[in-house]
Design a protein around this motif. Structure first.
Motif, short mmCIF file in Angstrom:
data_model
loop_
_atom_site.label_atom_id
_atom_site.label_comp_id
_atom_site.label_asym_id
_atom_site.label_seq_id
_atom_site.Cartn_x
_atom_site.Cartn_y
_atom_site.Cartn_z
N SER A 154 0.91 4.20 -2.74
CA SER A 154 0.62 5.81 -2.84
C SER A 154 1.38 6.36 -3.14
O SER A 154 0.93 7.76 -3.74
CB SER A 154 0.49 5.60 -1.12
OG SER A 154 0.64 6.98 -0.05
N LYS A 180 0.91 -0.88 0.22
CA LYS A 180 -0.25 0.05 0.28
C LYS A 180 1.03 1.18 -0.35
O LYS A 180 0.62 2.49 -0.60
CB LYS A 180 -0.83 0.46 1.37
CG LYS A 180 -2.26 -1.29 1.06
CD LYS A 180 -2.44 -1.08 2.31
CE LYS A 180 -4.45 0.23 2.01
NZ LYS A 180 -4.88 -0.03 3.30
N ALA A 222 -2.62 6.27 1.57
CA ALA A 222 -2.89 4.83 1.38
C ALA A 222 -4.14 4.50 2.09
O ALA A 222 -4.65 3.21 2.00
CB ALA A 222 -2.07 4.62 2.57
#
Length: 235
Positions: free
Chosen positions: A111, A107, A118
């Motif tokens: 991001s 994640k 995130a």
């Protein structure tokens, strides 16, 4: 005194080993020595636990502490009479905390690549590729991607599969408001001609009115990075 006791213990263990048996109280010591010789590491780098009963025998679990912080587990097996059977390394199974770390790593990577917080990225699938790697699929409002992460938490592959063409209302409205202010016309007189996603959280929106046309590049949070306008010819 302690040194004399240790020497006596080693002599006693050696004698029993020649007889083919290892006392339970020194099984972990013997396992440590076998691991050091088998895997060519120092005794100081090995930790071994006390033996436990399992499958009509004993097992001793241990780990090799490498300099990079990674611990490599192994196990020694003894039969019910204390005879040493084998030693083998073990591949650690990814438990719940390990899986959470892999998801967090992927994640974070998404991001950075998608310029999306995130917390707005959702995990849609997680599957095991082999004993070392997992594949995690995730998405946000505008992207879908796949992340391959190994058991140490390092991303070995990341791919954005597709980009969704939906342009948020906040992006369109920001460009319309900019055009209305620049052209000094009411907001309803500004129309969206075309909009597309450029990547990295950026969009291109083309707007027009009776006398002007323009295109603007704007981020997903509504901040306009570029705006250029041209006057339409009446002929």
């Amino acid at each position: 005194m302690k040194r004399f006791g240790l020497i006596s213990l080693i002599i006693g263990v050696t004698t029993l080993l020649h007889a083919g048996h290892v006392p339970k109280k020194v099984m972990h010591h013997y396992c440590t020595e076998v691991a050091a010789a088998q895997y060519n590491v120092s005794l100081r780098e090995i930790d071994a636990q006390m033996p436990v009963h399992k499958n009509k025998g004993f097992i001793v679990r241990g780990k090799i502490r490498h300099h990079n912080g990674y611990n490599e587990p192994f196990v020694c097996r003894y039969d019910a009479y204390g005879k040493f059977d084998f030693i083998k390394k073990q591949v650690p199974k990814p438990h719940h905390r390990f899986k959470k770390r892999m998801k967090r790593v992927c994640k974070t990577e998404a991001s950075v690549r998608w310029h999306t917080p995130a917390r707005e990225i959702r995990i849609t699938d997680m599957r095991k590729l082999d004993r070392y790697h997992y594949e995690i699929t995730m998405e946000d409002a505008y992207n879908t991607g796949v992340c391959e992460v190994n058991r140490n938490g390092y991303v070995s592959r990341f791919q954005t599969l597709n980009k969704r063409r939906h342009v948020p209302h906040t992006v369109k409205r920001a460009c319309k408001q900019k055009a209305a202010s620049r052209w000094n016309v009411p907001l309803p007189y500004v129309e969206i001609e075309h909009s597309t996603y450029l990547g990295r959280g950026r969009y291109r929106v083309e707007v027009s009115s009776d006398d002007y046309s323009a295109h603007c590049e704007v981020r997903s949070n509504g901040i306009i990075e570029h705006f250029s306008t041209t006057r339409r010819s009446r002929w």
